[in-house]
Design a protein around this motif. Structure first.
Motif, PDB file in Angstrom:
ATOM      1  N   ALA A  74       6.165  -9.634 -12.340  1.00 65.97           N
ATOM      2  CA  ALA A  74       6.026  -9.455 -13.780  1.00 65.97           C
ATOM      3  C   ALA A  74       7.129  -8.540 -14.287  1.00 65.97           C
ATOM      4  O   ALA A  74       7.569  -7.620 -13.583  1.00 65.97           O
ATOM      5  N   VAL A  75       7.591  -8.775 -15.506  1.00 60.93           N
ATOM      6  CA  VAL A  75       8.627  -7.981 -16.139  1.00 60.93           C
ATOM      7  C   VAL A  75       8.024  -7.216 -17.310  1.00 60.93           C
ATOM      8  O   VAL A  75       7.221  -7.757 -18.075  1.00 60.93           O
ATOM      9  N   SER A  76       8.414  -5.971 -17.439  1.00 62.74           N
ATOM     10  CA  SER A  76       8.001  -5.187 -18.597  1.00 62.74           C
ATOM     11  C   SER A  76       9.208  -4.470 -19.181  1.00 62.74           C
ATOM     12  O   SER A  76      10.140  -4.105 -18.462  1.00 62.74           O
ATOM     13  N   VAL A  77       9.212  -4.320 -20.494  1.00 61.06           N
ATOM     14  CA  VAL A  77      10.210  -3.544 -21.220  1.00 61.06           C
ATOM     15  C   VAL A  77       9.468  -2.715 -22.257  1.00 61.06           C
ATOM     16  O   VAL A  77       8.271  -2.896 -22.493  1.00 61.06           O
TER      17      VAL A  77
ATOM     18  N   PHE B 112       1.960 -23.585 -27.883  1.00 59.78           N
ATOM     19  CA  PHE B 112       1.856 -22.708 -26.727  1.00 59.78           C
ATOM     20  C   PHE B 112       0.573 -21.888 -26.739  1.00 59.78           C
ATOM     21  O   PHE B 112       0.037 -21.555 -27.797  1.00 59.78           O
ATOM     22  N   ASP B 113       0.104 -21.526 -25.538  1.00 59.93           N
ATOM     23  CA  ASP B 113      -0.981 -20.566 -25.395  1.00 59.93           C
ATOM     24  C   ASP B 113      -0.485 -19.191 -25.810  1.00 59.93           C
ATOM     25  O   ASP B 113       0.691 -18.861 -25.663  1.00 59.93           O
ATOM     26  N   SER B 114      -1.386 -18.370 -26.305  1.00 58.29           N
ATOM     27  CA  SER B 114      -1.039 -17.004 -26.680  1.00 58.29           C
ATOM     28  C   SER B 114      -0.592 -16.232 -25.449  1.00 58.29           C
ATOM     29  O   SER B 114      -1.207 -16.304 -24.384  1.00 58.29           O
ATOM     30  N   ALA B 115       0.510 -15.501 -25.578  1.00 58.07           N
ATOM     31  CA  ALA B 115       1.029 -14.695 -24.469  1.00 58.07           C
ATOM     32  C   ALA B 115       1.840 -13.556 -25.059  1.00 58.07           C
ATOM     33  O   ALA B 115       3.005 -13.735 -25.421  1.00 58.07           O
ATOM     34  N   ASP B 116       1.250 -12.387 -25.154  1.00 56.79           N
ATOM     35  CA  ASP B 116       1.898 -11.246 -25.804  1.00 56.79           C
ATOM     36  C   ASP B 116       2.690 -10.422 -24.793  1.00 56.79           C
ATOM     37  O   ASP B 116       2.493  -9.208 -24.659  1.00 56.79           O
TER      38      ASP B 116
ATOM     39  N   ALA C  61      -2.205  -8.308 -16.169  1.00 60.47           N
ATOM     40  CA  ALA C  61      -3.223  -9.093 -15.472  1.00 60.47           C
ATOM     41  C   ALA C  61      -3.520  -8.490 -14.107  1.00 60.47           C
ATOM     42  O   ALA C  61      -2.643  -7.904 -13.458  1.00 60.47           O
ATOM     43  N   ALA C  62      -4.750  -8.649 -13.651  1.00 58.31           N
ATOM     44  CA  ALA C  62      -5.135  -8.126 -12.336  1.00 58.31           C
ATOM     45  C   ALA C  62      -4.418  -8.868 -11.214  1.00 58.31           C
ATOM     46  O   ALA C  62      -4.168  -8.294 -10.145  1.00 58.31           O
ATOM     47  N   GLU C  63      -4.064 -10.127 -11.453  1.00 59.84           N
ATOM     48  CA  GLU C  63      -3.389 -10.942 -10.453  1.00 59.84           C
ATOM     49  C   GLU C  63      -2.420 -11.876 -11.163  1.00 59.84           C
ATOM     50  O   GLU C  63      -2.736 -12.442 -12.211  1.00 59.84           O
ATOM     51  N   ALA C  64      -1.229 -12.044 -10.601  1.00 60.54           N
ATOM     52  CA  ALA C  64      -0.258 -12.967 -11.189  1.00 60.54           C
ATOM     53  C   ALA C  64      -0.771 -14.394 -11.094  1.00 60.54           C
ATOM     54  O   ALA C  64      -1.499 -14.757 -10.162  1.00 60.54           O
ATOM     55  N   PHE C  65      -0.372 -15.247 -12.060  1.00 60.81           N
ATOM     56  CA  PHE C  65      -0.902 -16.614 -12.100  1.00 60.81           C
ATOM     57  C   PHE C  65      -0.592 -17.399 -10.833  1.00 60.81           C
ATOM     58  O   PHE C  65      -1.299 -18.347 -10.488  1.00 60.81           O
ATOM     59  N   TRP C  66       0.477 -17.020 -10.105  1.00 63.66           N
ATOM     60  CA  TRP C  66       0.869 -17.787  -8.919  1.00 63.66           C
ATOM     61  C   TRP C  66       0.173 -17.326  -7.646  1.00 63.66           C
ATOM     62  O   TRP C  66       0.186 -18.042  -6.637  1.00 63.66           O
ATOM     63  N   GLN C  67      -0.435 -16.163  -7.680  1.00 67.43           N
ATOM     64  CA  GLN C  67      -1.014 -15.612  -6.457  1.00 67.43           C
ATOM     65  C   GLN C  67      -2.312 -16.322  -6.081  1.00 67.43           C
ATOM     66  O   GLN C  67      -3.128 -16.660  -6.930  1.00 67.43           O
TER      67      GLN C  67
END
Length: 508
Positions: free
Chosen positions: A75-78, A90-94, A103-109
């Motif tokens: 995950a990337v944060s700025v 698109f789905d909401s994604a802030d 998120a507690a877990e990345a979508f790919w994990q």
């Protein structure tokens, strides 16, 4: 002065890729330039807000102050927060990029394989997505071989042991003309190319079967038949019914013509078979009955039509590994090749590992894809061509140390004025850069040939968690239709290329 988009990458370095670079109809600058602060990770620094007139497209960069890449989730944060609403499809994604940092877990994990042998491997412990389910008895082999009952043309391929469980093997070849379901209590081997339906030769197919694949099913191509592929032709459909606990696996295995001789749990190969191909009746800017590149050039199957609402079926929770066979230069099968599939097609939760060519290539049509993972493919992750107008959201792309070229290679048609133009709408993707293969200069994105892409809330960054960097920067823009090109709230964090992590506009 009128500055063309062709020269945009000469303008942006002069602005130090300011917080916003918006393109308008005049040549006036607005806003105030400020001094950016270094973020301590060796990547480029973005100063504060500034605008520069260009020819009508828009590049709005988000300051990478406080940039961080989580080494566990990617995950990337700025410091900045999204402020512009996403397009309605698109789905909401802030957040920026493919992975929610909160998120507690990345979508790919938990469903994507992790293997130290993969180039561009994902972080975490070694993980095969079906091992625990097979060893716990949630997926078991059938007591008897029922191949002929499933389909009269399926052949008995003996049995194979997977994580200590014996599965009967069915050998599939030729053409499927009747609907069939592949259950997870058998293992399936594709012996050569398998076509579902007959729409690759006739735009008005006479048979329209549905190939259904149950959750947790294993489908392997015979390595000795490396030109093989699973082709869903026009009018036919695929229904891959994987889930997070039991994804469907497509890969390759050694097969001697009568039985499996290799290890089906080893997914670390590359170019061992073709891949999965969806051929639809959607619109291309090359007309109808377009010759497929994903086949031998002397007898190419056909795709395309007039219906961008066409439905080629559904692929949900699937692993596609060891793909990317090239019949010759320019005639390749990708991990997933989507040829004019329409908007009725459902592509979600798909991981493509170790393709010897592209991860996914869209040729026209309007199919969309979400929750996509591309690991260490040898060419481009997203290749967009021939009037493709679908949408892409939540794609995690990791260029390998020794495989890979671009995160996105987007074209419309070599005939610049061909209509419809490619106009993909992309949101929340993360492209992690590494040197890639030796004969390529790896790069975040290339837009060219009259394409009109929109890219929202995405991240193009050196892969600092893996110690690598794009060799040729974040973006390259050549020969586009300027007013239609939009990068909105995008994070650029690249050290390679010209200027501040940008590639030059060099017509490549």
């Amino acid at each position: 002065m009128n500055i063309s988009m062709k020269n945009i990458l000469q303008v942006l370095p002069a602005l130090a890729l300011a917080g916003t670079v918006a393109c308008g109809d005049d040549e006036n600058n607005s806003g105030t330039s400020g001094n950016g602060n270094g973020n301590g990770n060796g990547n480029m620094t973005m100063p504060s807000f500034q605008q520069q007139a260009l020819d009508g497209g828009q590049l709005r960069a988000v300051s990478n102050d406080g940039f961080a890449l989580d080494p566990d989730t990617l995950a990337v944060s700025v410091t900045a927060s999204p402020s512009i609403p996403l397009p309605g499809q698109f789905d909401s994604a802030d957040y920026f990029g493919a992975v929610d940092p909160d998120a507690a877990e990345a979508f790919w994990q938990g469903w994507v394989p992790v293997d130290s042998r993969f180039d561009g491997n994902l972080p975490g412990d070694e993980f095969h997505p079906l091992e625990a389910e097979i060893m716990a008895g949630d997926i078991t082999g059938a007591d008897t071989n029922a191949c002929a009952t499933l389909n009269a043309d399926f052949q008995d391929g003996g049995s194979v042991t997977v994580f200590g469980e014996d599965f009967p093997v069915c050998v599939v070849s030729g053409r499927l003309t009747e609907s069939v379901t592949l259950p997870n209590n058998h293992v399936f081997v594709l012996d050569g190319s398998v076509n579902v339906g007959d729409g690759e030769t006739d735009a008005d197919p006479t048979v329209n079967p549905v190939l259904t694949i149950s959750a947790g099913t294993q489908v392997y191509a015979a390595e000795s038949a490396s030109g093989s592929a699973l082709r869903i032709t026009r009018g036919a459909e695929i229904d891959v019914q994987g889930n997070r606990a039991q994804p469907v696996i497509f890969a390759a295995v050694a097969f001697d013509g009568t039985s499996i001789t290799g290890d089906p749990t080893d997914l670390s190969g590359r170019g061992d078979w073709g891949g999965v191909i969806l051929q639809g009746e959607g619109v291309t800017n090359d007309g109808v009955d377009v010759a497929s590149e994903a086949a031998p050039p002397e007898n190419p199957p056909l795709f395309g039509g007039t219906d961008n609402a066409d439905d080629s079926g559904s692929i949900v929770y699937a692993i596609i590994a060891e793909t990317g066979f090239a019949f010759q230069e320019g005639s390749e099968v990708q991990g997933l090749t989507v040829e004019a599939a329409g908007s009725g097609t459902n592509l979600d939760w798909i991981a493509i590992i170790g393709s010897n060519d592209d991860c996914v290539e869209f040729f026209g049509g309007a199919a969309s894809i979400s929750h996509l993972v591309c690991v260490g493919v040898n060419d481009d992750a997203l290749d967009l061509d021939l009037g493709y107008v679908g949408s892409i959201q939540f794609a995690l792309i990791r260029i390998g140390d020794s495989n890979g070229e671009r995160g996105i290679e987007s074209d419309s048609n070599s005939t610049f004025d061909a209509l419809p133009r490619s106009a993909p709408v992309i949101s929340n993707i993360t492209v992690l850069g590494n040197p890639g293969r030796m004969d390529a200069s790896s790069q975040g994105a290339l837009h060219r040939e009259g394409i009109e892409p929109q890219v929202w809330r995405s991240v193009f960054t050196d892969d600092t968690a893996n110690g690598g960097a794009f060799e040729n920067g974040c973006i390259d823009i050549d020969n586009t239709l300027e007013p239609g090109l939009v990068h909105e709230e995008v994070v650029y964090n690249c050290s390679g290329g010209e200027g501040n992590g940008l590639a030059s506009a060099d017509d490549n």
